[in-house]
Design a protein around this motif. Structure first.
Motif, PDB file in Angstrom:
ATOM      1  N   ASP A 110       0.851  -1.186   0.000  1.00 32.19           N
ATOM      2  CA  ASP A 110       0.000   0.000   0.000  1.00 32.19           C
ATOM      3  C   ASP A 110       0.889   1.239   0.000  1.00 32.19           C
ATOM      4  OD1 ASP A 110      -2.673  -1.239   0.248  1.00 32.19           O
ATOM      5  OD2 ASP A 110      -1.950  -1.867   2.220  1.00 32.19           O
ATOM      6  N   ILE A 111       0.361   2.330  -0.547  1.00 30.80           N
ATOM      7  CA  ILE A 111       1.096   3.592  -0.569  1.00 30.80           C
ATOM      8  C   ILE A 111       0.227   4.671   0.077  1.00 30.80           C
ATOM      9  CG2 ILE A 111       2.241   5.335  -1.981  1.00 30.80           C
ATOM     10  CD1 ILE A 111       2.564   3.228  -4.150  1.00 30.80           C
ATOM     11  N   THR A 112       0.815   5.366   1.035  1.00 31.07           N
ATOM     12  CA  THR A 112       0.121   6.471   1.696  1.00 31.07           C
ATOM     13  C   THR A 112       0.878   7.760   1.411  1.00 31.07           C
ATOM     14  OG1 THR A 112      -0.613   5.009   3.484  1.00 31.07           O
ATOM     15  CG2 THR A 112      -0.730   7.383   3.877  1.00 31.07           C
ATOM     16  N   VAL A 113       0.170   8.743   0.875  1.00 32.08           N
ATOM     17  CA  VAL A 113       0.769  10.040   0.567  1.00 32.08           C
ATOM     18  C   VAL A 113       0.161  11.096   1.471  1.00 32.08           C
ATOM     19  CG1 VAL A 113       1.137  11.803  -1.201  1.00 32.08           C
ATOM     20  CG2 VAL A 113       1.159   9.375  -1.841  1.00 32.08           C
ATOM     21  N   ASP A 114       0.986  11.707   2.290  1.00 29.66           N
ATOM     22  CA  ASP A 114       0.552  12.791   3.178  1.00 29.66           C
ATOM     23  C   ASP A 114       1.091  14.100   2.601  1.00 29.66           C
ATOM     24  OD1 ASP A 114       0.114  14.684   5.180  1.00 29.66           O
ATOM     25  OD2 ASP A 114       0.526  13.275   6.800  1.00 29.66           O
ATOM     26  N   ARG A 115       0.257  14.820   1.906  1.00 27.06           N
ATOM     27  CA  ARG A 115       0.693  16.049   1.257  1.00 27.06           C
ATOM     28  C   ARG A 115       1.091  17.125   2.267  1.00 27.06           C
ATOM     29  NH1 ARG A 115       1.813  16.673  -4.323  1.00 27.06           N
ATOM     30  NH2 ARG A 115       0.794  14.933  -5.377  1.00 27.06           N
ATOM     31  N   MET A 121       7.314  -4.589   6.116  1.00 21.49           N
ATOM     32  CA  MET A 121       8.305  -3.511   6.178  1.00 21.49           C
ATOM     33  C   MET A 121       7.720  -2.238   5.582  1.00 21.49           C
ATOM     34  SD  MET A 121      10.926  -4.553   3.075  1.00 21.49           S
ATOM     35  CE  MET A 121      10.821  -6.327   3.395  1.00 21.49           C
ATOM     36  N   SER A 122       8.288  -1.102   5.959  1.00 18.04           N
ATOM     37  CA  SER A 122       7.875   0.196   5.421  1.00 18.04           C
ATOM     38  C   SER A 122       9.100   0.940   4.910  1.00 18.04           C
ATOM     39  CB  SER A 122       7.172   1.039   6.500  1.00 18.04           C
ATOM     40  OG  SER A 122       5.938   0.462   6.867  1.00 18.04           O
ATOM     41  N   MET A 174      13.011  -1.743  -4.025  1.00 14.30           N
ATOM     42  CA  MET A 174      13.386  -0.354  -4.284  1.00 14.30           C
ATOM     43  C   MET A 174      12.124   0.491  -4.433  1.00 14.30           C
ATOM     44  SD  MET A 174      16.104  -1.101  -7.382  1.00 14.30           S
ATOM     45  CE  MET A 174      14.771  -1.594  -8.484  1.00 14.30           C
ATOM     46  N   VAL A 175      12.107   1.664  -3.830  1.00  9.53           N
ATOM     47  CA  VAL A 175      10.989   2.590  -4.007  1.00  9.53           C
ATOM     48  C   VAL A 175      11.548   3.984  -4.255  1.00  9.53           C
ATOM     49  CG1 VAL A 175       9.485   1.224  -2.497  1.00  9.53           C
ATOM     50  CG2 VAL A 175      10.742   3.186  -1.559  1.00  9.53           C
ATOM     51  N   GLY A 176      10.764   4.798  -4.891  1.00 12.04           N
ATOM     52  CA  GLY A 176      11.195   6.165  -5.139  1.00 12.04           C
ATOM     53  C   GLY A 176      10.021   7.077  -5.382  1.00 12.04           C
ATOM     54  N   CYS A 177      10.221   8.345  -5.100  1.00 14.45           N
ATOM     55  CA  CYS A 177       9.200   9.352  -5.353  1.00 14.45           C
ATOM     56  C   CYS A 177       9.884  10.580  -5.946  1.00 14.45           C
ATOM     57  CB  CYS A 177       8.451   9.716  -4.076  1.00 14.45           C
ATOM     58  SG  CYS A 177       7.191  11.004  -4.322  1.00 14.45           S
ATOM     59  N   VAL A 199       5.747  10.084   2.064  1.00 19.23           N
ATOM     60  CA  VAL A 199       5.221   9.071   1.152  1.00 19.23           C
ATOM     61  C   VAL A 199       5.702   7.719   1.668  1.00 19.23           C
ATOM     62  CG1 VAL A 199       5.170   8.209  -1.210  1.00 19.23           C
ATOM     63  CG2 VAL A 199       5.290  10.682  -0.784  1.00 19.23           C
ATOM     64  N   VAL A 200       4.777   6.891   2.112  1.00 19.73           N
ATOM     65  CA  VAL A 200       5.129   5.633   2.773  1.00 19.73           C
ATOM     66  C   VAL A 200       4.678   4.448   1.926  1.00 19.73           C
ATOM     67  CG1 VAL A 200       4.911   4.238   4.856  1.00 19.73           C
ATOM     68  CG2 VAL A 200       4.889   6.749   5.025  1.00 19.73           C
TER      69      VAL A 200
END
Length: 259
Positions: free
Chosen positions: A142-147, A210-211, A177-180, A152-153
């Motif tokens: 899951d992806i959570t975006v807190d503007r 994991m996060s 791997m993750v990226g924003c 970005v988790v």
């Protein structure tokens, strides 16, 4: 003997493959095989000025814009893209940019832009068509975006590698791997954050959840380009090396988050 098919893109389909020129025909080799094309008979000056070629000029302007915007986004995500191997990425991504550009309903033809198109069309774009994430990675996330805070988790639920990954032959380990990237498409600027897990053993032992978090600028109104991928490695004498120079690594643009 050879045959040519001029329906769409001339392709040599005979036994003998040619390279070079014969009168008005040019023969060459591309990633799609041995091709052929006719010599063009229209001057550059006519294309640039003749009203009959207005559609050609419009298409050229938009194609150029799509190419530059695609390069901007790939550059913003270069720390992740560098770990994969796909020779046709540039052309495929430019095509995706054109698809987005063509949804711009605010500008006239020839002046449409990616920034004013439907960026959600990029959701799910695979950066490595030879090893797509959708075909080889099955763990839930899951992806959570807190503007407000800019956090970005990426939350990855627990999984067993042998059951949730198509581990390529020879791989002993993998990493997530993750990226924003927050990209200003009109002013051509960006800021990017990349995070990676440690090397994890690709076996039948279940892994805990994991996060991975990317901290972006707070209160940003720019579109966030969110990518997630898996890189594979092989352990040799205690050292882990990238497997086949990234040929089996998967990376997907999982979401473009828009305010």
């Amino acid at each position: 003997m050879f045959n040519l098919n001029f329906d769409v893109m001339p392709k040599q389909i005979g036994i003998i493959k040619l390279k070079g020129k014969i009168e008005d025909l040019s023969f060459y080799k591309s990633e799609d095989g041995f091709m052929a094309r006719l010599k063009g008979g229209v001057s550059r000056e006519r294309v640039l000025n003749d009203p009959a070629f207005i559609r050609t000029r419009e298409n050229g302007q938009e194609f150029g814009h799509a190419g530059k915007t695609g390069k901007l986004i790939r550059t913003a995500l270069r720390n992740l893209i560098a770990k994969i191997k796909d020779r046709r990425l540039t052309s495929r991504f430019t095509k995706a940019m054109i698809d987005v550009l063509q949804t711009d309903s605010h500008a006239t033809r020839g002046s449409r832009t990616v920034a004013h198109g439907n960026l959600s069309l990029l959701d799910g774009f695979e950066f490595n068509q030879n090893a797509p994430l959708s075909a080889g990675v099955f763990f839930p996330f899951d992806i959570t975006v807190d503007r407000v805070s800019g956090a970005v988790v990426f939350d990855v639920q627990g999984f067993t590698p042998e059951e949730s990954l198509q581990v390529p032959s020879g791989a002993t380990h993998f990493k997530i791997m993750v990226g924003c990237s927050a990209i200003d498409l009109e002013n051509r600027s960006f800021s990017s954050v990349k995070q990676e897990s440690d090397w994890l053993v690709a076996d039948g032992v279940a892994l805990a959840a994991m996060s991975l978090q990317a901290d972006m600028e707070a209160d940003s109104s720019l579109p966030f380009f969110l990518a997630l991928g898996v890189a594979y490695g092989q352990e040799v004498n205690g050292e882990i090396y990238s497997l086949q120079n990234g040929a089996y690594n998967a990376l997907q643009l999982v979401r473009v988050d828009i305010v």
